[in-house]
Design an enzyme around this catalytic site. Structure first.
Site, PDB file in Angstrom:
ATOM      1  CG  HIS A   1       0.727   7.021   4.099  1.00  0.00           C
ATOM      2  ND1 HIS A   1       1.109   6.190   3.079  1.00  0.00           N
ATOM      3  CD2 HIS A   1      -0.540   6.655   4.431  1.00  0.00           C
ATOM      4  CE1 HIS A   1       0.106   5.376   2.785  1.00  0.00           C
ATOM      5  NE2 HIS A   1      -0.898   5.627   3.597  1.00  0.00           N
ATOM      6  CG  ASP A   2      -1.003   4.040   6.473  1.00  0.00           C
ATOM      7  OD1 ASP A   2      -1.602   5.058   6.893  1.00  0.00           O
ATOM      8  OD2 ASP A   2      -1.372   3.380   5.478  1.00  0.00           O
TER       9      ASP A   2
ATOM     10  CG  HIS B   1      -1.683   1.266   1.427  1.00  0.00           C
ATOM     11  ND1 HIS B   1      -2.516   1.871   0.506  1.00  0.00           N
ATOM     12  CD2 HIS B   1      -1.639   2.104   2.500  1.00  0.00           C
ATOM     13  CE1 HIS B   1      -2.966   3.016   1.015  1.00  0.00           C
ATOM     14  NE2 HIS B   1      -2.441   3.180   2.217  1.00  0.00           N
TER      15      HIS B   1
ATOM     16  CD  GLU C   1      -3.874   6.040  12.412  1.00  0.00           C
ATOM     17  OE1 GLU C   1      -3.450   7.143  12.809  1.00  0.00           O
ATOM     18  OE2 GLU C   1      -4.991   5.576  12.686  1.00  0.00           O
ATOM     19  CG  ASP C   2      -1.590   1.509  10.498  1.00  0.00           C
ATOM     20  OD1 ASP C   2      -2.478   2.081  11.161  1.00  0.00           O
ATOM     21  OD2 ASP C   2      -1.653   1.334   9.270  1.00  0.00           O
TER      22      ASP C   2
ATOM     23  CG  ASP D   1      -3.908   6.915   2.123  1.00  0.00           C
ATOM     24  OD1 ASP D   1      -3.701   5.709   1.894  1.00  0.00           O
ATOM     25  OD2 ASP D   1      -4.357   7.345   3.209  1.00  0.00           O
TER      26      ASP D   1
HETATM   27 MN    MN Z   1      -2.810   4.651   3.834  1.00  0.00          MN
END
Ligand code: MN
Length: 740
Positions: free
Chosen positions: A89-90, A64, A93-94, A156
């Site tokens: 980018h993630d 992704h 967050e993840d 995204d």
């Molecule tokens: Mn994403």
């Protein structure tokens, strides 16, 4: 449910590496500086961070971010900083990593962008509308921080839409709806035309699968016929353009499924009647930017020799580009089969910009280009809106959306400067878009030398001058004349600011007045005035005092002076005049019975009048008036021709008293009607004449004739007569009369 792909670890690694190589190759073939090292580092770090995690489709999660980075690089045209931020980018967050970790490894800029993306990682639609607005606000805030945040977010979203199939239907609807609602318009605003079209089409596909399929089938069924028609249409054009020595590409293109469907829906027509779903585009190669415009018009000239032009559908986005930077020449021609065909003419550079947005400019190394400043102007508007956030979240959302969807018109300032505004923008919108001060003091506009009211809707090509007056005040009613987000926001901010200022001024005035009259400015005392004046709150009282709607007259504080009787009279007197807007003198009834056979002299001494002004006709000294003795033995003065006076005359003839004006003690409000032939500068001359005494001015103009109603403060009728005389001397003014 999508099938889960089963792969061996070796196969997976190859898949990942192929995708990464693809990303890198695309980057290396771009015009950006080759900063492969940091991209490599970001890729390795992201691989490590997302290790072992899979997407719903079953593929490794890292696919992704790699795809998002590829979109960012190849479909939007951004460089290494954005590619790194997209790869990462993630991560925050993840995974366990923090923004600080990113900063330590990749520097401040990349960390800031990743942070922005993390903040808006949740959907922008919460359960409640206000949460929506708040999230949306966050989105825009990060956008004005660094536009790359929103561009990466677009990438995204695009990848998530392309892989939406693996989501459960409920989630598909939610994501598709949100995409159509906000991401597609945003993409449009940013000039990312190809992305906007794809987002719309994908949303449409998930929200209306049946309709999507039906349109798809129709397109396929019609393709052979269309290709044949196009070949016949294009042949002579190709020949002519080749003779010009141009290097070009002439291709047919089909409107997106979504826009075909929208046309069918809005016009209530079947597919067969959407004639313009098939269009053509000429893209020519041109090394020298300075030649582009000339070549466009050369092509225009050639093709209009061959086919008949639809005169109403010529769009010149070359001389005047769209606000999102779009440039092209659009012509509609009648093909040999009798159908209209739209042909878009643009250079390779224009085509790139149209498809990929302003980021494509970097490829052409444009510095402070016009398009960039247009985008900057739009971002500035967003910032303005964010600085003055609406108390009401829904209004805020509407305001922003208004700004995203509007189609555009272009108007000129008197100096020939171009201003782009949304369709249906008014004179007032233009004034606010130029400057808040121009907006708040706007009294009229002049379009192509004709005077028009502030509500007048502008048309493309108008040359507009904004007329202002310092005595003009912003009015809540103006909101309905505004369509621009900027105008609405600036007006509301000005009104809030204005109200606060007036309240503060009124409070100071009242407290000073109370002090001057030895009345304690206590909360209790002020509350008493609030109830006597029958207003809702202290603020409203202060505001009315500040606006001179409640006069600071002795009668206001009579209640605090035990000896007074007048206040009661005043409240009981149906002819009382509370809202004259002037400082209202205390009315003192004469002692002893008034002799109605004698002439009664109307006097004002030391702020005390021996008469009362009737509120129905508001006479001023010098008017021919008639007195009427009321139950309190006060003389109420009406104009001789007042309807109310006529009624009183017939019913209470015995109470009429003849009167005579004595002094010129105070100023009065008078309303004048002006009419005339409009000309440049006339309004300024009129305002100049009345300047200090002007209270209000309403103006409207139609076909070269203007009507104005103005309110001024005057001493007596002599002054009015002189003023009217002077006004009539202004060239163009035909009528200047006092009205009731
Ligand atoms: Mn994403």
């Amino acid at each position: 449910m999508a099938e889960t792909i089963k792969m061996t670890p070796q196969e997976e690694e190859r898949l990942i590496n192929d995708a990464y190589q693809n990303l890198l190759n695309g980057y290396l073939s771009s015009n950006h500086r080759k900063k492969v090292e940091i991209i490599e580092k970001a890729f390795k770090f992201a691989c490590e961070a997302h290790k072992g995690v899979r997407r719903r489709s079953g593929e490794p999660y890292i696919m992704h971010p790699i795809t998002v980075a590829r979109i960012v690089s190849q479909e939007i045209g951004l460089g290494s900083t954005s590619i790194c931020a997209a790869l990462l980018h993630d991560v925050v967050e993840d995974t366990e990593y923090t923004t600080e970790d990113i900063e330590a490894m990749f520097g401040k800029k990349i960390a800031q962008i990743v942070d922005g993306l993390t903040k808006i990682s949740g959907g922008i639609f919460g359960a409640h509308a206000s949460a929506q607005a708040e999230n949306f606000r966050k989105l825009l805030l990060t956008m004005s921080d660094d536009i790359r945040v929103i561009l990466i977010k677009m990438a995204d979203r695009l990848h998530n839409m392309r892989t939406l199939q693996s989501m459960p239907p409920a989630k598909q609807y939610k994501i598709a709806g949100e995409t159509l609602y906000i991401y597609a318009p945003l993409a449009h605003r940013l000039g990312l035309f190809a992305i906007k079209t794809e987002l719309e089409n994908l949303s449409f596909k998930y929200e209306h699968p049946e309709e999507y399929k039906a349109i798809e089938e129709q397109i396929i069924a019609n393709t052979p016929h269309n290709e044949q028609l196009f070949a016949r249409f294009a042949a002579p054009i190709n020949e002519r353009l080749e003779r010009l020595g141009l290097k070009f590409e002439f291709k047919a293109r089909i409107k997106s499924h979504y826009s075909i469907w929208k046309k069918m829906e809005t016009k209530h027509i079947p597919f067969s009647q959407v004639y313009d779903y098939y269009a053509a585009r000429i893209v020519f190669e041109c090394d020298n930017e300075a030649d582009e415009k000339r070549i466009c018009w050369n092509i225009y000239s050639e093709i209009t020799d061959l086919y008949r032009l639809h005169p109403d559908r010529l769009r010149d986005w070359i001389s005047v580009p769209k606000a999102n930077g779009y440039r092209a020449l659009h012509v509609t021609l009648m093909g040999s089969d009798g159908n209209w065909v739209e042909v878009q003419i643009r250079s390779r550079r224009m085509d790139d910009i149209a498809e990929r947005g302003f980021a494509a400019h970097w490829k052409y190394k444009i510095g402070e280009g016009e398009e960039e400043s247009e985008l900057a102007a739009w971002l500035q508007t967003i910032e303005d809106i964010l600085k003055n956030p609406e108390p009401n979240a829904i209004d805020f959302l509407d305001t922003i959306k208004l700004n995203l969807f509007a189609s555009e018109i272009v108007v000129f300032t008197p100096k020939g400067e171009l201003i782009t505004l949304p369709k249906d923008a008014s004179v007032l919108d233009l004034a606010f878009s130029l400057h808040t001060e121009l907006g708040t003091h706007c009294i009229a506009g002049k379009i192509n030398h004709k005077l028009v009211p502030i509500s007048h809707k502008l048309a493309s090509g108008d040359q507009v001058e904004v007329l202002t007056s310092q005595s003009q005040q912003p009015n809540p009613e103006w909101d309905k004349y505004l369509v621009t987000a900027k105008g609405k926001t600036r007006l509301r901010a000005a009104l809030r600011h204005d109200r606060r200022a007036v309240i503060a001024k009124g409070e100071t005035m009242l407290k000073q007045f109370l002090a001057d009259n030895d009345v304690e400015a206590s909360s209790d005392n002020i509350n008493r005035i609030v109830s006597i004046e029958r207003v809702k709150s202290k603020d409203e009282l202060f505001q009315m005092i500040g606006n001179n709607e409640i006069a600071l007259s002795p009668s206001l504080i009579k209640v605090f002076k035990p000896a007074s009787r007048g206040l009661l009279n005043r409240l009981m007197n149906p002819f009382g005049n509370r809202n004259s807007g002037n400082s209202e003198p205390e009315v003192v009834a004469p002692e002893g019975k008034i002799d109605t056979k004698k002439i009664y002299e109307l006097r004002t001494v030391d702020g005390k009048s021996n008469y009362r002004i009737a509120s129905c006709c508001n006479p001023i000294p010098g008017d021919t008036v008639i007195g009427f003795v009321n139950d309190k033995n006060e003389v109420v003065v009406h104009k001789m021709d007042c309807d109310e006076a006529t009624r009183l005359k017939s019913s209470f003839g015995g109470r009429i008293v003849q009167t005579h004006w004595e002094t010129k003690a105070k100023k009065f409000n008078v309303t004048l009607n002006l009419e005339g032939i409009d000309r440049q500068g006339i309004l300024q001359e009129i305002i100049y004449l009345i300047s200090t005494n002007l209270r209000r001015l309403n103006i409207s103009a139609d076909e070269g004739v203007f009507h104005a109603e103005l309110e001024a403060l005057v001493d007596d009728t002599d002054v009015v007569t002189k003023l009217c005389k002077r006004l009539k001397k202004v060239k163009g003014v035909t009528t200047a009369v006092r009205v009731r």
